[in-house]
Design an enzyme around this catalytic site. Structure first.
Site, PDB file in Angstrom:
ATOM      1  N   SER A  58      61.479  -0.966  19.459  1.00  0.00           N
ATOM      2  CA  SER A  58      62.823  -0.559  19.842  1.00  0.00           C
ATOM      3  C   SER A  58      63.637  -0.224  18.596  1.00  0.00           C
ATOM      4  O   SER A  58      63.260   0.648  17.824  1.00  0.00           O
ATOM      5  CB  SER A  58      63.471  -1.643  20.706  1.00  0.00           C
ATOM      6  OG  SER A  58      64.658  -1.177  21.302  1.00  0.00           O
ATOM      7  N   GLU A  80      58.639   6.170  23.078  1.00  0.00           N
ATOM      8  CA  GLU A  80      59.038   5.438  24.280  1.00  0.00           C
ATOM      9  C   GLU A  80      60.552   5.364  24.268  1.00  0.00           C
ATOM     10  O   GLU A  80      61.178   5.580  23.230  1.00  0.00           O
ATOM     11  CB  GLU A  80      58.417   4.041  24.314  1.00  0.00           C
ATOM     12  CG  GLU A  80      58.797   3.126  23.156  1.00  0.00           C
ATOM     13  CD  GLU A  80      60.114   2.400  23.333  1.00  0.00           C
ATOM     14  OE1 GLU A  80      60.524   2.172  24.493  1.00  0.00           O
ATOM     15  OE2 GLU A  80      60.750   2.069  22.319  1.00  0.00           O
ATOM     16  N   HIS A  89      59.448  -0.489  26.328  1.00  0.00           N
ATOM     17  CA  HIS A  89      60.285  -1.425  27.087  1.00  0.00           C
ATOM     18  C   HIS A  89      59.686  -1.684  28.467  1.00  0.00           C
ATOM     19  O   HIS A  89      60.276  -1.389  29.505  1.00  0.00           O
ATOM     20  CB  HIS A  89      61.704  -0.868  27.217  1.00  0.00           C
ATOM     21  CG  HIS A  89      62.456  -0.848  25.926  1.00  0.00           C
ATOM     22  ND1 HIS A  89      62.287   0.155  24.988  1.00  0.00           N
ATOM     23  CD2 HIS A  89      63.377  -1.695  25.422  1.00  0.00           C
ATOM     24  CE1 HIS A  89      63.089  -0.084  23.955  1.00  0.00           C
ATOM     25  NE2 HIS A  89      63.756  -1.201  24.196  1.00  0.00           N
TER      26      HIS A  89
END
Length: 298
Positions: free
Chosen positions: A109, A201, A271
């Site tokens: 992330s 992502e 995620h």
């Protein structure tokens, strides 16, 4: 690329937060898991600190990360949480000791900022669950993290999506969160993807944002000489009252259709609960067949 030494029982693993605030209670399961693996968890000073949404001030987060980076007894630094904040401190971190004594930097992330910066310095890192994720991660994802850290050979085989673009390729794994990669364009942390396998992502984005970010990566040459593309979770996407008209897979396929490299959708990264660990910077081979895809390190 320099690859950190694999860890062994009795080694110290630091847990710090370079971004959003996190309490000791929220990472207790991660601490227990490290102890179960017979490792020694070392909590950084940012754990439990709070300044608005951050785990302390920028300076406090820099000092905590720097301390763990420079400590030769710390064999891996596990980032506790993403959110936002790592880009605020990246230019104030001295990575010279990492080049002398490489150690695993672990997370995903917002931690994509660290992965990108470290990749450009020539050191491998580990795109993997955050310390706060233990309660929701699958057993497979946690096993993949442990196996890589301890030096076990890892290979992934998953079912192939009908939307995949078939083919074979090899190259160093790079990438991470799409929003972070987009935000780094034009900076010294931006990636050179030539001959590499790009992993992307994202979470909680509008569909037109996905298109805008990919258009920007395209204009920055990310796809010009790319070896292959791995797409992980595109989780909790949003649309406007007037629909954008395309879902993430269609957006991505339209962006890359002129290039011809293999593309994998639904890869277990990002995620999602099944967030497999990936060695960023490691040379890998990717085979995309109609029934399954295989990713292994070479």
């Amino acid at each position: 690329m320099l690859q950190p030494s694999f860890i062994k029982e009795g080694d110290k693993v630091a847990i710090v937060s370079t971004a959003r605030k996190v309490s000791v209670k929220e990472i207790q399961e991660a601490v227990l898991m490290l102890e179960k693996w017979k490792l020694v968890p070392v909590l950084g000073s940012t754990i439990g600190k709070e300044l608005h949404q951050f785990a302390g001030s920028d300076q406090e987060r820099v000092l905590d990360f720097q301390k763990m980076l420079d400590d030769k007894e710390i064999k891996a630094i596990w980032c506790a949480r993403g959110g936002y904040g790592t880009v605020r401190i990246i230019d104030h971190i001295d990575f010279s000791n990492l080049l002398k004594n490489p150690k695993w930097i672990v997370g995903y992330s917002d931690i994509t900022v660290l992965h990108s910066e470290i990749h450009n310095l020539g050191v491998c890192s580990l795109h993997a669950p955050l310390a706060i994720d233990i309660h929701k991660g699958t057993k497979v994802s946690m096993t993949s993290l442990r196996d890589i850290l301890f030096g076990k050979e890892v290979e992934y085989s998953i079912s192939s999506s009908k939307k995949n673009i078939l083919g074979e390729c090899q190259g160093k794994l790079v990438g991470g969160n799409l929003s972070m990669l987009y935000s780094l364009c034009g900076s010294k942390s931006s990636l050179d993807t030539s001959g590499k396998i790009l992993c992307i992502e994202d979470l909680d984005e509008y569909l037109y944002h996905i298109d805008r970010m990919l258009q920007n990566l395209k204009r920055n040459g990310f796809f010009d000489n790319l070896s292959g593309l791995i797409v992980g979770g595109m989780t909790k996407m949003h649309d406007n009252n007037i629909p954008f008209g395309k879902k993430p897979k269609k957006i991505i396929l339209d962006i890359v259709k002129e290039y011809g490299f293999p593309v994998v959708f639904n890869f277990p990264m990002g995620h999602i609960e099944d967030n497999h660990a990936l060695i960023m910077g490691a040379e890998a081979s990717l085979r995309v067949d109609a029934d399954q895809i295989t990713l292994k390190y070479i």
